[in-house]
Design a protein around this motif. Structure first.
Motif, PDB file in Angstrom:
ATOM      1  N   LYS A   1      34.734  41.301  56.094  1.00 11.94           N
ATOM      2  CA  LYS A   1      34.141  40.750  54.894  1.00 11.94           C
ATOM      3  C   LYS A   1      33.031  41.657  54.410  1.00 11.94           C
ATOM      4  CE  LYS A   1      35.348  36.006  55.412  1.00 11.94           C
ATOM      5  NZ  LYS A   1      34.963  34.657  55.169  1.00 11.94           N
ATOM      6  N   ILE A   2      33.405  42.649  53.657  1.00 12.16           N
ATOM      7  CA  ILE A   2      32.452  43.595  53.099  1.00 12.16           C
ATOM      8  C   ILE A   2      32.213  43.225  51.644  1.00 12.16           C
ATOM      9  CG2 ILE A   2      32.056  46.015  52.528  1.00 12.16           C
ATOM     10  CD1 ILE A   2      33.854  46.716  54.908  1.00 12.16           C
ATOM     11  N   GLN A   3      30.954  43.271  51.232  1.00  7.96           N
ATOM     12  CA  GLN A   3      30.622  42.942  49.856  1.00  7.96           C
ATOM     13  C   GLN A   3      31.122  44.038  48.918  1.00  7.96           C
ATOM     14  OE1 GLN A   3      26.380  42.372  50.171  1.00  7.96           O
ATOM     15  NE2 GLN A   3      26.666  40.160  50.094  1.00  7.96           N
ATOM     16  N   ARG A   4      31.496  43.629  47.736  1.00  8.27           N
ATOM     17  CA  ARG A   4      31.952  44.573  46.716  1.00  8.27           C
ATOM     18  C   ARG A   4      30.748  45.196  46.032  1.00  8.27           C
ATOM     19  NH1 ARG A   4      36.316  44.389  49.205  1.00  8.27           N
ATOM     20  NH2 ARG A   4      37.892  42.883  48.645  1.00  8.27           N
ATOM     21  N   LYS A   5      30.907  46.420  45.566  1.00  5.64           N
ATOM     22  CA  LYS A   5      29.825  47.142  44.922  1.00  5.64           C
ATOM     23  C   LYS A   5      30.258  47.530  43.512  1.00  5.64           C
ATOM     24  CE  LYS A   5      26.762  51.030  45.835  1.00  5.64           C
ATOM     25  NZ  LYS A   5      26.501  52.155  46.738  1.00  5.64           N
ATOM     26  N   ALA A   6      29.374  47.329  42.554  1.00  2.93           N
ATOM     27  CA  ALA A   6      29.685  47.693  41.173  1.00  2.93           C
ATOM     28  C   ALA A   6      29.605  49.209  41.008  1.00  2.93           C
ATOM     29  CB  ALA A   6      28.711  47.013  40.223  1.00  2.93           C
ATOM     30  N   LYS A   7      30.449  49.719  40.148  1.00  4.12           N
ATOM     31  CA  LYS A   7      30.444  51.139  39.845  1.00  4.12           C
ATOM     32  C   LYS A   7      29.695  51.359  38.535  1.00  4.12           C
ATOM     33  CE  LYS A   7      34.637  52.361  42.298  1.00  4.12           C
ATOM     34  NZ  LYS A   7      34.725  51.191  43.101  1.00  4.12           N
TER      35      LYS A   7
ATOM     36  N   GLY B   1      28.806  51.713  34.959  1.00  2.04           N
ATOM     37  CA  GLY B   1      29.542  51.388  33.746  1.00  2.04           C
ATOM     38  C   GLY B   1      30.578  50.290  33.908  1.00  2.04           C
ATOM     39  N   LYS B   2      30.753  49.777  35.135  1.00  3.58           N
ATOM     40  CA  LYS B   2      31.741  48.724  35.355  1.00  3.58           C
ATOM     41  C   LYS B   2      31.128  47.656  36.259  1.00  3.58           C
ATOM     42  CE  LYS B   2      36.451  47.783  36.580  1.00  3.58           C
ATOM     43  NZ  LYS B   2      37.622  48.167  37.335  1.00  3.58           N
ATOM     44  N   PRO B   3      30.556  46.606  35.665  1.00  2.00           N
ATOM     45  CA  PRO B   3      29.914  45.562  36.468  1.00  2.00           C
ATOM     46  C   PRO B   3      30.946  44.732  37.237  1.00  2.00           C
ATOM     47  CG  PRO B   3      29.942  44.928  34.165  1.00  2.00           C
ATOM     48  CD  PRO B   3      30.478  46.336  34.241  1.00  2.00           C
ATOM     49  N   LEU B   4      30.449  43.997  38.222  1.00  2.00           N
ATOM     50  CA  LEU B   4      31.320  43.123  38.998  1.00  2.00           C
ATOM     51  C   LEU B   4      31.775  41.936  38.155  1.00  2.00           C
ATOM     52  CD1 LEU B   4      29.403  42.927  42.384  1.00  2.00           C
ATOM     53  CD2 LEU B   4      31.471  44.212  41.907  1.00  2.00           C
ATOM     54  N   SER B   5      32.960  41.448  38.459  1.00  2.00           N
ATOM     55  CA  SER B   5      33.444  40.251  37.777  1.00  2.00           C
ATOM     56  C   SER B   5      32.727  39.031  38.362  1.00  2.00           C
ATOM     57  CB  SER B   5      34.952  40.108  37.964  1.00  2.00           C
ATOM     58  OG  SER B   5      35.249  39.825  39.315  1.00  2.00           O
ATOM     59  N   ALA B   6      32.856  37.905  37.695  1.00  2.00           N
ATOM     60  CA  ALA B   6      32.213  36.670  38.168  1.00  2.00           C
ATOM     61  C   ALA B   6      32.768  36.268  39.529  1.00  2.00           C
ATOM     62  CB  ALA B   6      32.426  35.554  37.152  1.00  2.00           C
ATOM     63  N   CYS B   7      34.058  36.466  39.725  1.00  2.00           N
ATOM     64  CA  CYS B   7      34.694  36.129  41.005  1.00  2.00           C
ATOM     65  C   CYS B   7      34.118  36.994  42.130  1.00  2.00           C
ATOM     66  CB  CYS B   7      36.202  36.315  40.891  1.00  2.00           C
ATOM     67  SG  CYS B   7      37.101  35.949  42.395  1.00  2.00           S
ATOM     68  N   GLN B   8      33.941  38.288  41.873  1.00  2.00           N
ATOM     69  CA  GLN B   8      33.387  39.187  42.882  1.00  2.00           C
ATOM     70  C   GLN B   8      31.936  38.848  43.192  1.00  2.00           C
ATOM     71  OE1 GLN B   8      34.283  42.853  40.826  1.00  2.00           O
ATOM     72  NE2 GLN B   8      35.870  43.383  42.318  1.00  2.00           N
ATOM     73  N   GLU B   9      31.161  38.460  42.180  1.00  2.00           N
ATOM     74  CA  GLU B   9      29.771  38.072  42.411  1.00  2.00           C
ATOM     75  C   GLU B   9      29.688  36.817  43.268  1.00  2.00           C
ATOM     76  OE1 GLU B   9      27.669  37.778  38.745  1.00  2.00           O
ATOM     77  OE2 GLU B   9      27.764  39.932  38.373  1.00  2.00           O
ATOM     78  N   ARG B  10      30.569  35.840  43.017  1.00  2.00           N
ATOM     79  CA  ARG B  10      30.591  34.624  43.843  1.00  2.00           C
ATOM     80  C   ARG B  10      30.958  34.963  45.278  1.00  2.00           C
ATOM     81  NH1 ARG B  10      33.419  32.497  39.418  1.00  2.00           N
ATOM     82  NH2 ARG B  10      35.345  32.615  40.622  1.00  2.00           N
ATOM     83  N   ARG B  11      31.921  35.860  45.447  1.00  2.00           N
ATOM     84  CA  ARG B  11      32.339  36.279  46.794  1.00  2.00           C
ATOM     85  C   ARG B  11      31.183  36.970  47.516  1.00  2.00           C
ATOM     86  NH1 ARG B  11      34.271  40.759  49.376  1.00  2.00           N
ATOM     87  NH2 ARG B  11      35.843  40.385  50.963  1.00  2.00           N
ATOM     88  N   ASN B  12      30.481  37.871  46.831  1.00  2.00           N
ATOM     89  CA  ASN B  12      29.337  38.553  47.436  1.00  2.00           C
ATOM     90  C   ASN B  12      28.255  37.563  47.843  1.00  2.00           C
ATOM     91  OD1 ASN B  12      30.489  41.053  47.206  1.00  2.00           O
ATOM     92  ND2 ASN B  12      29.201  41.745  45.534  1.00  2.00           N
ATOM     93  N   ARG B  13      27.986  36.574  47.008  1.00  2.00           N
ATOM     94  CA  ARG B  13      26.968  35.580  47.308  1.00  2.00           C
ATOM     95  C   ARG B  13      27.356  34.762  48.537  1.00  2.00           C
ATOM     96  NH1 ARG B  13      26.735  33.373  42.521  1.00  2.00           N
ATOM     97  NH2 ARG B  13      25.488  35.064  41.714  1.00  2.00           N
ATOM     98  N   ARG B  14      28.632  34.407  48.629  1.00  2.00           N
ATOM     99  CA  ARG B  14      29.111  33.629  49.776  1.00  2.00           C
ATOM    100  C   ARG B  14      28.974  34.432  51.065  1.00  2.00           C
ATOM    101  NH1 ARG B  14      33.992  32.581  47.896  1.00  2.00           N
ATOM    102  NH2 ARG B  14      35.025  34.181  49.120  1.00  2.00           N
ATOM    103  N   ILE B  15      29.309  35.696  51.033  1.00  2.00           N
ATOM    104  CA  ILE B  15      29.182  36.561  52.210  1.00  2.00           C
ATOM    105  C   ILE B  15      27.710  36.747  52.576  1.00  2.00           C
ATOM    106  CG2 ILE B  15      29.523  38.916  53.050  1.00  2.00           C
ATOM    107  CD1 ILE B  15      32.105  38.969  51.363  1.00  2.00           C
ATOM    108  N   ALA B  16      26.841  36.905  51.564  1.00  2.00           N
ATOM    109  CA  ALA B  16      25.422  37.160  51.805  1.00  2.00           C
ATOM    110  C   ALA B  16      24.740  35.977  52.482  1.00  2.00           C
ATOM    111  CB  ALA B  16      24.726  37.494  50.497  1.00  2.00           C
ATOM    112  N   LYS B  17      25.161  34.752  52.167  1.00  2.00           N
ATOM    113  CA  LYS B  17      24.556  33.570  52.791  1.00  2.00           C
ATOM    114  C   LYS B  17      24.750  33.593  54.302  1.00  2.00           C
ATOM    115  CE  LYS B  17      24.872  30.273  49.018  1.00  2.00           C
ATOM    116  NZ  LYS B  17      25.481  29.021  48.563  1.00  2.00           N
ATOM    117  N   VAL B  18      25.967  33.882  54.726  1.00  2.00           N
ATOM    118  CA  VAL B  18      26.261  33.924  56.161  1.00  2.00           C
ATOM    119  C   VAL B  18      25.551  35.102  56.806  1.00  2.00           C
ATOM    120  CG1 VAL B  18      28.093  34.194  57.863  1.00  2.00           C
ATOM    121  CG2 VAL B  18      28.469  32.777  55.841  1.00  2.00           C
ATOM    122  N   ARG B  19      25.626  36.254  56.166  1.00  2.00           N
ATOM    123  CA  ARG B  19      25.028  37.461  56.730  1.00  2.00           C
ATOM    124  C   ARG B  19      23.524  37.318  56.906  1.00  2.00           C
ATOM    125  NH1 ARG B  19      26.638  42.783  53.843  1.00  2.00           N
ATOM    126  NH2 ARG B  19      28.497  42.381  55.058  1.00  2.00           N
ATOM    127  N   ALA B  20      22.841  36.747  55.934  1.00  2.00           N
ATOM    128  CA  ALA B  20      21.389  36.600  56.020  1.00  2.00           C
ATOM    129  C   ALA B  20      21.007  35.703  57.190  1.00  2.00           C
ATOM    130  CB  ALA B  20      20.842  36.032  54.714  1.00  2.00           C
TER     131      ALA B  20
END
Length: 74
Positions: A1-7, A9-28
């Motif tokens: 479960k690796i967080q996605r990184k924006a490139k 000129g190309k921001p993360l989609s809403a789905c990817q941001e939700r996924r990153n937030r979910r992963i970050a809660k557990v990781r923290a």
């Protein structure tokens, strides 16, 4: 479960941001526990044998849980 990184000129989609937030809660939550034990010198266990090392690490976890319980005031 690796967080996605924006490139650039190309921001993360809403789905990817939700996924990153979910992963970050557990990781923290997990990394804060390991950081606290590491600050107490838990990185190096000065024992001979796996059984003694397991016991020493278990005692560090018990102490962490007791301190956490006292902090929460339960």
């Amino acid at each position: 479960k690796i967080q996605r990184k924006a490139k650039p000129g190309k921001p993360l989609s809403a789905c990817q941001e939700r996924r990153n937030r979910r992963i970050a809660k557990v990781r923290a939550r997990v990394e804060h526990v390991f950081a606290a034990i590491h600050q107490w010198g838990g990185k190096q266990i000065r024992t001979i044998g796996q059984a003694c090392a397991t016991f020493a690490m278990g005692m560090m976890v018990v102490v962490y849980n007791m301190r956490r319980l006292a902090f929460l005031g339960a």
